[in-house]
Design a protein around this motif. Structure first.
Motif, PDB file in Angstrom:
ATOM      1  N   ALA A  89       0.815  -1.218   0.000  1.00 13.62           N
ATOM      2  CA  ALA A  89       0.000   0.000   0.000  1.00 13.62           C
ATOM      3  C   ALA A  89       0.846   1.265   0.000  1.00 13.62           C
ATOM      4  O   ALA A  89       0.405   2.317  -0.463  1.00 13.62           O
ATOM      5  CB  ALA A  89      -0.929   0.004   1.212  1.00 13.62           C
ATOM      6  N   ALA A  90       2.092   1.157   0.502  1.00 15.00           N
ATOM      7  CA  ALA A  90       2.944   2.331   0.639  1.00 15.00           C
ATOM      8  C   ALA A  90       3.853   2.567  -0.558  1.00 15.00           C
ATOM      9  O   ALA A  90       4.619   3.535  -0.570  1.00 15.00           O
ATOM     10  CB  ALA A  90       3.792   2.198   1.904  1.00 15.00           C
ATOM     11  N   ALA A  91       3.795   1.696  -1.580  1.00 13.27           N
ATOM     12  CA  ALA A  91       4.678   1.835  -2.746  1.00 13.27           C
ATOM     13  C   ALA A  91       4.378   3.130  -3.499  1.00 13.27           C
ATOM     14  O   ALA A  91       3.288   3.703  -3.375  1.00 13.27           O
ATOM     15  CB  ALA A  91       4.499   0.631  -3.669  1.00 13.27           C
ATOM     16  N   VAL A  92       5.342   3.593  -4.310  1.00 13.40           N
ATOM     17  CA  VAL A  92       5.176   4.837  -5.051  1.00 13.40           C
ATOM     18  C   VAL A  92       3.955   4.762  -5.955  1.00 13.40           C
ATOM     19  O   VAL A  92       3.244   5.756  -6.143  1.00 13.40           O
ATOM     20  CB  VAL A  92       6.457   5.149  -5.861  1.00 13.40           C
ATOM     21  N   VAL A  93       3.676   3.580  -6.516  1.00  6.93           N
ATOM     22  CA  VAL A  93       2.385   3.282  -7.136  1.00  6.93           C
ATOM     23  C   VAL A  93       1.798   2.161  -6.289  1.00  6.93           C
ATOM     24  O   VAL A  93       2.302   1.038  -6.311  1.00  6.93           O
ATOM     25  CB  VAL A  93       2.523   2.815  -8.596  1.00  6.93           C
ATOM     26  N   PRO A  94       0.783   2.447  -5.479  1.00  9.07           N
ATOM     27  CA  PRO A  94       0.249   1.421  -4.583  1.00  9.07           C
ATOM     28  C   PRO A  94      -0.086   0.135  -5.336  1.00  9.07           C
ATOM     29  O   PRO A  94      -0.724   0.151  -6.379  1.00  9.07           O
ATOM     30  CB  PRO A  94      -1.001   2.088  -4.001  1.00  9.07           C
ATOM     31  N   LEU A  95       0.379  -0.985  -4.771  1.00 10.53           N
ATOM     32  CA  LEU A  95       0.293  -2.273  -5.446  1.00 10.53           C
ATOM     33  C   LEU A  95      -1.020  -3.004  -5.178  1.00 10.53           C
ATOM     34  O   LEU A  95      -1.420  -3.175  -4.020  1.00 10.53           O
ATOM     35  CB  LEU A  95       1.435  -3.176  -4.998  1.00 10.53           C
ATOM     36  N   SER A  96      -1.638  -3.480  -6.228  1.00  6.74           N
ATOM     37  CA  SER A  96      -2.702  -4.459  -6.072  1.00  6.74           C
ATOM     38  C   SER A  96      -2.056  -5.753  -5.585  1.00  6.74           C
ATOM     39  O   SER A  96      -0.891  -6.044  -5.899  1.00  6.74           O
ATOM     40  CB  SER A  96      -3.415  -4.708  -7.403  1.00  6.74           C
ATOM     41  N   SER A  97      -2.792  -6.525  -4.805  1.00  8.71           N
ATOM     42  CA  SER A  97      -2.189  -7.724  -4.236  1.00  8.71           C
ATOM     43  C   SER A  97      -3.268  -8.721  -3.835  1.00  8.71           C
ATOM     44  O   SER A  97      -4.455  -8.388  -3.776  1.00  8.71           O
ATOM     45  CB  SER A  97      -1.329  -7.354  -3.016  1.00  8.71           C
ATOM     46  N   ILE A  98      -2.824  -9.936  -3.572  1.00  7.02           N
ATOM     47  CA  ILE A  98      -3.696 -10.972  -3.012  1.00  7.02           C
ATOM     48  C   ILE A  98      -3.387 -11.067  -1.528  1.00  7.02           C
ATOM     49  O   ILE A  98      -2.254 -11.368  -1.139  1.00  7.02           O
ATOM     50  CB  ILE A  98      -3.466 -12.333  -3.697  1.00  7.02           C
ATOM     51  N   ARG A  99      -4.361 -10.779  -0.711  1.00  7.33           N
ATOM     52  CA  ARG A  99      -4.138 -10.697   0.738  1.00  7.33           C
ATOM     53  C   ARG A  99      -4.220 -12.065   1.402  1.00  7.33           C
ATOM     54  O   ARG A  99      -5.144 -12.838   1.154  1.00  7.33           O
ATOM     55  CB  ARG A  99      -5.150  -9.755   1.371  1.00  7.33           C
ATOM     56  N   GLN A 100      -3.228 -12.333   2.250  1.00  4.68           N
ATOM     57  CA  GLN A 100      -3.258 -13.483   3.147  1.00  4.68           C
ATOM     58  C   GLN A 100      -3.451 -12.970   4.578  1.00  4.68           C
ATOM     59  O   GLN A 100      -2.820 -11.984   4.953  1.00  4.68           O
ATOM     60  CB  GLN A 100      -1.939 -14.255   3.100  1.00  4.68           C
ATOM     61  N   PRO A 101      -4.269 -13.638   5.388  1.00  2.10           N
ATOM     62  CA  PRO A 101      -4.424 -13.237   6.792  1.00  2.10           C
ATOM     63  C   PRO A 101      -3.258 -13.769   7.614  1.00  2.10           C
ATOM     64  O   PRO A 101      -3.391 -14.733   8.373  1.00  2.10           O
ATOM     65  CB  PRO A 101      -5.757 -13.875   7.189  1.00  2.10           C
ATOM     66  N   SER A 102      -2.092 -13.141   7.479  1.00  2.00           N
ATOM     67  CA  SER A 102      -0.856 -13.692   8.034  1.00  2.00           C
ATOM     68  C   SER A 102      -0.915 -13.904   9.546  1.00  2.00           C
ATOM     69  O   SER A 102      -0.544 -14.971  10.046  1.00  2.00           O
ATOM     70  CB  SER A 102       0.322 -12.792   7.675  1.00  2.00           C
ATOM     71  N   ARG A 103      -1.370 -12.908  10.271  1.00  5.97           N
ATOM     72  CA  ARG A 103      -1.413 -13.062  11.734  1.00  5.97           C
ATOM     73  C   ARG A 103      -2.415 -14.133  12.154  1.00  5.97           C
ATOM     74  O   ARG A 103      -2.154 -14.915  13.079  1.00  5.97           O
ATOM     75  CB  ARG A 103      -1.775 -11.724  12.392  1.00  5.97           C
ATOM     76  N   GLU A 104      -3.538 -14.187  11.470  1.00  4.68           N
ATOM     77  CA  GLU A 104      -4.545 -15.181  11.814  1.00  4.68           C
ATOM     78  C   GLU A 104      -4.040 -16.594  11.520  1.00  4.68           C
ATOM     79  O   GLU A 104      -4.340 -17.526  12.259  1.00  4.68           O
ATOM     80  CB  GLU A 104      -5.840 -14.908  11.047  1.00  4.68           C
ATOM     81  N   ILE A 105      -3.264 -16.739  10.455  1.00  4.02           N
ATOM     82  CA  ILE A 105      -2.655 -18.041  10.161  1.00  4.02           C
ATOM     83  C   ILE A 105      -1.756 -18.456  11.329  1.00  4.02           C
ATOM     84  O   ILE A 105      -1.802 -19.596  11.797  1.00  4.02           O
ATOM     85  CB  ILE A 105      -1.857 -17.983   8.845  1.00  4.02           C
ATOM     86  N   GLY A 106      -0.922 -17.517  11.817  1.00  7.85           N
ATOM     87  CA  GLY A 106      -0.041 -17.827  12.938  1.00  7.85           C
ATOM     88  C   GLY A 106      -0.793 -18.149  14.216  1.00  7.85           C
ATOM     89  O   GLY A 106      -0.470 -19.119  14.914  1.00  7.85           O
ATOM     90  N   GLU A 107      -1.812 -17.364  14.531  1.00  8.73           N
ATOM     91  CA  GLU A 107      -2.593 -17.598  15.744  1.00  8.73           C
ATOM     92  C   GLU A 107      -3.316 -18.941  15.686  1.00  8.73           C
ATOM     93  O   GLU A 107      -3.364 -19.685  16.683  1.00  8.73           O
ATOM     94  CB  GLU A 107      -3.610 -16.469  15.929  1.00  8.73           C
ATOM     95  N   THR A 108      -3.883 -19.262  14.520  1.00  8.55           N
ATOM     96  CA  THR A 108      -4.613 -20.517  14.370  1.00  8.55           C
ATOM     97  C   THR A 108      -3.675 -21.715  14.502  1.00  8.55           C
ATOM     98  O   THR A 108      -4.027 -22.737  15.112  1.00  8.55           O
ATOM     99  CB  THR A 108      -5.327 -20.562  13.009  1.00  8.55           C
TER     100      THR A 108
END
Length: 334
Positions: free
Chosen positions: A282-301
């Protein structure tokens, strides 16, 4: 150093050894006044409990071993934070290592087995399912993270990367792109090959679309930048009109190269989408489209499953699969 024992503390405080043990491990079960009296005796005797001996008697340490591809990758950093947050709720510590080579991965597993870890979370670098099954058989719970367990003999928490790869390319196709390049390294990594499989399936369903595989040495910003420079140097007629990067670090590198080239516009000339949706996207000079992974939730689970299996060794392994989410930004749509 004090040589006072738990028995000495109990005698000094006028309570049982069991009460001292509860104050040390489960203070909520003991009346506040008693806790205060025992703590005063601990201070007076300069008592320090021997955690190593306590763990040896219990047969398991109070630490979780976490092994990931690269803790420098923000995706794994966020995943590790989810692991740490959930583990700390249970009074557990987390030891983190990188599995950037089969030898190092094996060394960490040797260490964790020797130390009788409370459990092991791992993103495998190599085919080690047999080794993980042996750890589980020895009473050390194991959960694979960010990848589905082969054969389902060990629990895992993962994302549907085939669906994620399909989602990324379907988005590029929906905005009119037809010459798509998949920029990725280490196609032997299951997550990367699954993303490619999803991308290939999406292209196969759209007549006239093509998918070029651009292999790079590693899934890093530098490798992405080198690939982006090579793509930008091509004549427009043979240059892809879209890039699907295997992760956001690669996408950031590709973007840097295209922006530095100057005459290649993102997204008009080349639309660009990454994977993971790290903060940098989101902070890139041209904000990047992306496929989101729930990284923290994966770790907690993953930690929750590990805790349940540590409490009941008879539990059958489980496979938890999260679904990806498309995040559209300026790198694909103005």
């Amino acid at each position: 150093m004090s040589t006072a024992s738990v028995r000495d503390v109990a005698q000094h405080a006028g309570v049982s050894v069991g009460t001292v043990s509860n104050v040390l491990n489960h203070p909520g079960k003991v009346a506040p006044a008693t806790v205060a009296r025992v703590q005063a005796s601990i201070d007076a005797l300069d008592f320090s409990r021997n955690d190593a001996a306590r763990q040896l008697r219990a047969g398991r340490s109070r630490s979780i071993g976490l092994v990931v591809y690269d803790v420098g990758n923000p995706f794994f950093t966020d995943l590790a934070r989810g692991v740490e947050d959930r583990a700390s709720d249970e009074g557990l510590t987390v030891l983190i290592g990188n599995s950037d080579s089969p030898a190092r991965e094996s060394a960490y597993l040797d260490l964790f087995e020797e130390q009788r870890m409370h459990g092991v979370l791992i993103t495998p670098q190599s085919d080690i399912i047999g080794r993980l099954e042996r750890l589980r058989a020895r009473g050390i719970p194991v959960v694979i993270v960010d990848r589905r367990s082969e054969g389902a003999s060990v629990s895992s928490v993962s994302l549907d990367d085939v669906a994620g790869g399909r989602m990324a390319v379907e988005h590029l196709l929906s905005v009119g792109r037809r010459r798509i390049a998949f920029v990725a390294g280490a196609l032997t990594i299951r997550q990367v090959s699954d993303r490619l499989a999803g991308a290939s399936a999406a292209v196969a369903e759209h007549g006239g679309a093509t998918l070029e595989i651009v292999e790079i040495p590693s899934l890093t910003v530098l490798s992405g930048r080198e690939a982006g420079a090579a793509l930008a140097a091509r004549p427009p007629a043979v240059r892809p009109d879209a890039v699907f990067a295997a992760n956001d670090l690669v996408a950031v590198g590709v973007l840097q190269a295209l922006v530095m080239q100057g005459d290649v516009d993102v997204p008009d000339d080349i639309a660009l989408i990454g994977y993971d949706d790290i903060d940098f996207a989101a902070a890139a000079v041209v904000p990047l489209s992306s496929i989101r992974q729930p990284s923290r939730e994966i770790g907690e689970t993953a930690v929750q499953i590990l805790l349940e299996e540590a409490a009941d060794v008879a539990l059958e392994p489980r496979q938890v699969v999260f679904q990806p989410e498309l995040v559209v930004r300026a790198s694909t749509v103005r």
